[in-house]
Design a protein around this motif. Sequence first.
Motif, PDB file in Angstrom:
ATOM      1  N   LEU A  79       4.833 -21.396   1.776  1.00 51.78           N
ATOM      2  CA  LEU A  79       4.512 -21.747   3.164  1.00 51.78           C
ATOM      3  C   LEU A  79       3.855 -23.114   3.253  1.00 51.78           C
ATOM      4  O   LEU A  79       3.069 -23.493   2.370  1.00 51.78           O
ATOM      5  CB  LEU A  79       3.542 -20.712   3.748  1.00 51.78           C
ATOM      6  N   PRO A  80       4.104 -23.849   4.344  1.00 52.11           N
ATOM      7  CA  PRO A  80       3.315 -25.044   4.601  1.00 52.11           C
ATOM      8  C   PRO A  80       1.845 -24.652   4.774  1.00 52.11           C
ATOM      9  O   PRO A  80       1.514 -23.518   5.155  1.00 52.11           O
ATOM     10  CB  PRO A  80       3.910 -25.579   5.917  1.00 52.11           C
ATOM     11  N   LEU A  81       0.959 -25.600   4.506  1.00 52.78           N
ATOM     12  CA  LEU A  81      -0.471 -25.287   4.469  1.00 52.78           C
ATOM     13  C   LEU A  81      -0.976 -24.709   5.793  1.00 52.78           C
ATOM     14  O   LEU A  81      -1.719 -23.717   5.815  1.00 52.78           O
ATOM     15  CB  LEU A  81      -1.257 -26.552   4.096  1.00 52.78           C
ATOM     16  N   VAL A  82      -0.622 -25.314   6.938  1.00 50.44           N
ATOM     17  CA  VAL A  82      -1.115 -24.831   8.238  1.00 50.44           C
ATOM     18  C   VAL A  82      -0.589 -23.425   8.509  1.00 50.44           C
ATOM     19  O   VAL A  82      -1.336 -22.535   8.981  1.00 50.44           O
ATOM     20  CB  VAL A  82      -0.715 -25.797   9.373  1.00 50.44           C
ATOM     21  N   ASP A  83       0.701 -23.191   8.179  1.00 53.58           N
ATOM     22  CA  ASP A  83       1.269 -21.856   8.384  1.00 53.58           C
ATOM     23  C   ASP A  83       0.524 -20.817   7.550  1.00 53.58           C
ATOM     24  O   ASP A  83       0.244 -19.698   8.018  1.00 53.58           O
ATOM     25  CB  ASP A  83       2.749 -21.849   8.000  1.00 53.58           C
ATOM     26  N   LEU A 121      -7.591  -9.752  28.279  1.00 51.90           N
ATOM     27  CA  LEU A 121      -8.257 -10.732  29.140  1.00 51.90           C
ATOM     28  C   LEU A 121      -7.269 -11.670  29.818  1.00 51.90           C
ATOM     29  O   LEU A 121      -7.659 -12.670  30.422  1.00 51.90           O
ATOM     30  CB  LEU A 121      -9.263 -11.550  28.317  1.00 51.90           C
ATOM     31  N   GLY A 122      -5.998 -11.380  29.747  1.00 50.82           N
ATOM     32  CA  GLY A 122      -4.990 -12.215  30.401  1.00 50.82           C
ATOM     33  C   GLY A 122      -4.492 -13.366  29.546  1.00 50.82           C
ATOM     34  O   GLY A 122      -3.662 -14.151  29.994  1.00 50.82           O
ATOM     35  N   GLY A 123      -4.989 -13.465  28.328  1.00 48.24           N
ATOM     36  CA  GLY A 123      -4.513 -14.500  27.422  1.00 48.24           C
ATOM     37  C   GLY A 123      -3.518 -13.945  26.423  1.00 48.24           C
ATOM     38  O   GLY A 123      -2.901 -12.900  26.639  1.00 48.24           O
ATOM     39  N   ARG A 124      -3.380 -14.631  25.301  1.00 47.21           N
ATOM     40  CA  ARG A 124      -2.474 -14.183  24.246  1.00 47.21           C
ATOM     41  C   ARG A 124      -3.175 -14.292  22.898  1.00 47.21           C
ATOM     42  O   ARG A 124      -4.065 -15.117  22.710  1.00 47.21           O
ATOM     43  CB  ARG A 124      -1.174 -15.017  24.223  1.00 47.21           C
ATOM     44  N   LYS A 125      -2.739 -13.457  21.976  1.00 48.74           N
ATOM     45  CA  LYS A 125      -3.342 -13.475  20.653  1.00 48.74           C
ATOM     46  C   LYS A 125      -2.253 -13.368  19.584  1.00 48.74           C
ATOM     47  O   LYS A 125      -1.166 -12.830  19.820  1.00 48.74           O
ATOM     48  CB  LYS A 125      -4.348 -12.348  20.500  1.00 48.74           C
ATOM     49  N   VAL A 126      -2.598 -13.921  18.396  1.00 52.31           N
ATOM     50  CA  VAL A 126      -1.681 -13.932  17.246  1.00 52.31           C
ATOM     51  C   VAL A 126      -1.985 -12.719  16.379  1.00 52.31           C
ATOM     52  O   VAL A 126      -3.119 -12.557  15.904  1.00 52.31           O
ATOM     53  CB  VAL A 126      -1.841 -15.224  16.422  1.00 52.31           C
ATOM     54  N   LEU A 127      -0.999 -11.844  16.208  1.00 48.44           N
ATOM     55  CA  LEU A 127      -1.159 -10.629  15.399  1.00 48.44           C
ATOM     56  C   LEU A 127      -0.135 -10.625  14.268  1.00 48.44           C
ATOM     57  O   LEU A 127       1.018 -11.033  14.445  1.00 48.44           O
ATOM     58  CB  LEU A 127      -0.966  -9.387  16.264  1.00 48.44           C
ATOM     59  N   LEU A 128      -0.563 -10.161  13.119  1.00 50.57           N
ATOM     60  CA  LEU A 128       0.337 -10.068  11.975  1.00 50.57           C
ATOM     61  C   LEU A 128       1.308  -8.907  12.136  1.00 50.57           C
ATOM     62  O   LEU A 128       0.939  -7.824  12.597  1.00 50.57           O
ATOM     63  CB  LEU A 128      -0.456  -9.870  10.682  1.00 50.57           C
ATOM     64  N   THR A 129       2.549  -9.123  11.733  1.00 50.14           N
ATOM     65  CA  THR A 129       3.514  -8.035  11.605  1.00 50.14           C
ATOM     66  C   THR A 129       3.367  -7.433  10.211  1.00 50.14           C
ATOM     67  O   THR A 129       2.572  -7.898   9.386  1.00 50.14           O
ATOM     68  CB  THR A 129       4.952  -8.555  11.781  1.00 50.14           C
ATOM     69  N   GLN A 130       4.160  -6.413   9.948  1.00 52.41           N
ATOM     70  CA  GLN A 130       4.142  -5.834   8.601  1.00 52.41           C
ATOM     71  C   GLN A 130       4.544  -6.878   7.562  1.00 52.41           C
ATOM     72  O   GLN A 130       3.943  -6.971   6.490  1.00 52.41           O
ATOM     73  CB  GLN A 130       5.097  -4.629   8.540  1.00 52.41           C
ATOM     74  N   SER A 131       5.561  -7.685   7.893  1.00 48.45           N
ATOM     75  CA  SER A 131       5.976  -8.755   6.979  1.00 48.45           C
ATOM     76  C   SER A 131       4.854  -9.765   6.787  1.00 48.45           C
ATOM     77  O   SER A 131       4.649 -10.296   5.692  1.00 48.45           O
ATOM     78  CB  SER A 131       7.224  -9.465   7.513  1.00 48.45           C
ATOM     79  N   GLY A 132       4.114 -10.046   7.869  1.00 46.44           N
ATOM     80  CA  GLY A 132       2.992 -10.978   7.777  1.00 46.44           C
ATOM     81  C   GLY A 132       1.903 -10.472   6.858  1.00 46.44           C
ATOM     82  O   GLY A 132       1.315 -11.244   6.090  1.00 46.44           O
ATOM     83  N   ARG A 133       1.606  -9.144   6.936  1.00 46.29           N
ATOM     84  CA  ARG A 133       0.575  -8.592   6.069  1.00 46.29           C
ATOM     85  C   ARG A 133       1.000  -8.653   4.594  1.00 46.29           C
ATOM     86  O   ARG A 133       0.184  -8.934   3.721  1.00 46.29           O
ATOM     87  CB  ARG A 133       0.267  -7.147   6.487  1.00 46.29           C
ATOM     88  N   ARG A 134       2.306  -8.422   4.338  1.00 48.83           N
ATOM     89  CA  ARG A 134       2.793  -8.554   2.959  1.00 48.83           C
ATOM     90  C   ARG A 134       2.678  -9.999   2.475  1.00 48.83           C
ATOM     91  O   ARG A 134       2.330 -10.251   1.323  1.00 48.83           O
ATOM     92  CB  ARG A 134       4.251  -8.082   2.871  1.00 48.83           C
ATOM     93  N   ALA A 135       2.978 -10.951   3.378  1.00 48.72           N
ATOM     94  CA  ALA A 135       2.873 -12.361   3.005  1.00 48.72           C
ATOM     95  C   ALA A 135       1.447 -12.739   2.646  1.00 48.72           C
ATOM     96  O   ALA A 135       1.195 -13.478   1.690  1.00 48.72           O
ATOM     97  CB  ALA A 135       3.388 -13.236   4.152  1.00 48.72           C
TER      98      ALA A 135
END
Length: 476
Positions: free
Chosen positions: A46-50, A98-112
């Motif tokens: 992965l790139p560093l920021v990702d 709260l009407g905003g958005r949030k970044v959540l990990l998927t199952q693939s994300g947790r494995r990564a």
Amino acid sequence: MADTTVIAARRYSDQHPGYRLAYAGEAAVPVSLLTLDVLAQERKRLPLVDEFVLRLADHGIHKIDNMAAVLGIDTATVSAAVTAQMSAETVEYRPDSLGGRKVLLTQSGRRAVEELSTVTPQRVEYSQAFDRMLWQPIPHGRADLVTRADAESQGMRILPSFRTADVDTSDVSPRRLNLLLDQAQQDNGRPAIEVLSVEAITRQPRLFLPAVLLVFASDTADDLRFNIVVDDMLSEHHDSALHQVGGVERTKIQVAPAVGEPDLPSPLRQQRIPYDAVRDLQRRADNPPPRDDSTPGTASTGVKEHESVTARSALEALTVRSVPLFEHRELLTTALNTARTRLLLAAPFVRDAVVNGDFLAKLEIMLRRSGLSAHIGYGLGQDPAHSDDNALSRLRALARRYPLLKLAYVPDFHSNVLIFDDTWVNSGFEWLSFRDQPTRTYRPEEGTLVRDKAHVDERYNHYAELITRADAVTRN
């Protein structure tokens, strides 16, 4: 198999205007094959920021603004990384309460994230070739290298090292190794590792990388220029390295003025097409355009292709023409591969580097052709001790198995010659020792190719009788 020296000599023979190619031969670039003890880790995909987006999401930081604040970068860069990971299906960008958005990990994300956390540096053993002329690692493996014994048996010129000392860990930077690893991964798709540090060099046997050395001489042979061809390409870096350690003089190659080819009968001399005209035809014949009808300029490509075919036809039609130095080796190979009725060779020396396994295999295949006769004469007034016993023994063994091959030492002086079928090459070229002359003195010689059957027959009969008589004396 194509002769890499012939390819290099033909391709680059006009590299220095006003100079003639005087020598083209196998060379050996000194190399250390290092066994490195390195600290390395599997390269992250992965790139560093990702990577940090996934790690932060795993640690409960779900807002893009907050991620950007933690990382100290702008929100646009983080948003781009989130978008990329959404495409990779490692994160979801969901509405929150709260009407905003949030970044959540998927199952693939947790494995990564788990995989990222298991990447730890390890000490591994790693093999790397190190060019001792350039004094840097190079992208070659053991299969590309030869031993000193092999290099010398093949008549290669051993090129000098930049230093005589062993390679030190400070000479092998992780950055350079990682660049080579990146290149290797692109070439063969192996899993990449990243070298963090070089801890030790445990072994470094000295081997050699085959190359080609080209030496060019002015008309008076008092000024020389040279090029080194590595991997079929001119290497300016190797040219500079050789220049820094003393130039072509370090190879002990001597270049003398051309002595000229043996005399030709006057009618042939008058018909002879000169060097410059022959080289012009050869250049045009050697450079057909690529065949690609889908690209613009197809009409122009067709014209150039027609010019190439026309030049080849014109070259084949010449009955008496110049033979540039580089072409002699091609003609010898052509003779062995194509002769159907007769082959005749006369040369002063017979050397192992020319009369090798490949040469003998081609010669034996030729001798099996029905109706073909062959004559090889050596010595031509020179001391037979200058020829290699092994090469002569192998030729004699072949002559015993194939009685149509006459092999004999010719004690009296005669000119070098190559004749096959109805082609005669009149030249001072030493056909059976061009890879290793005892004096290491070379000349920018050229010869003459003759396809006039009457003259070819006369020359053939003269030498065939000479060799047959000498062969009879030897047998008796």
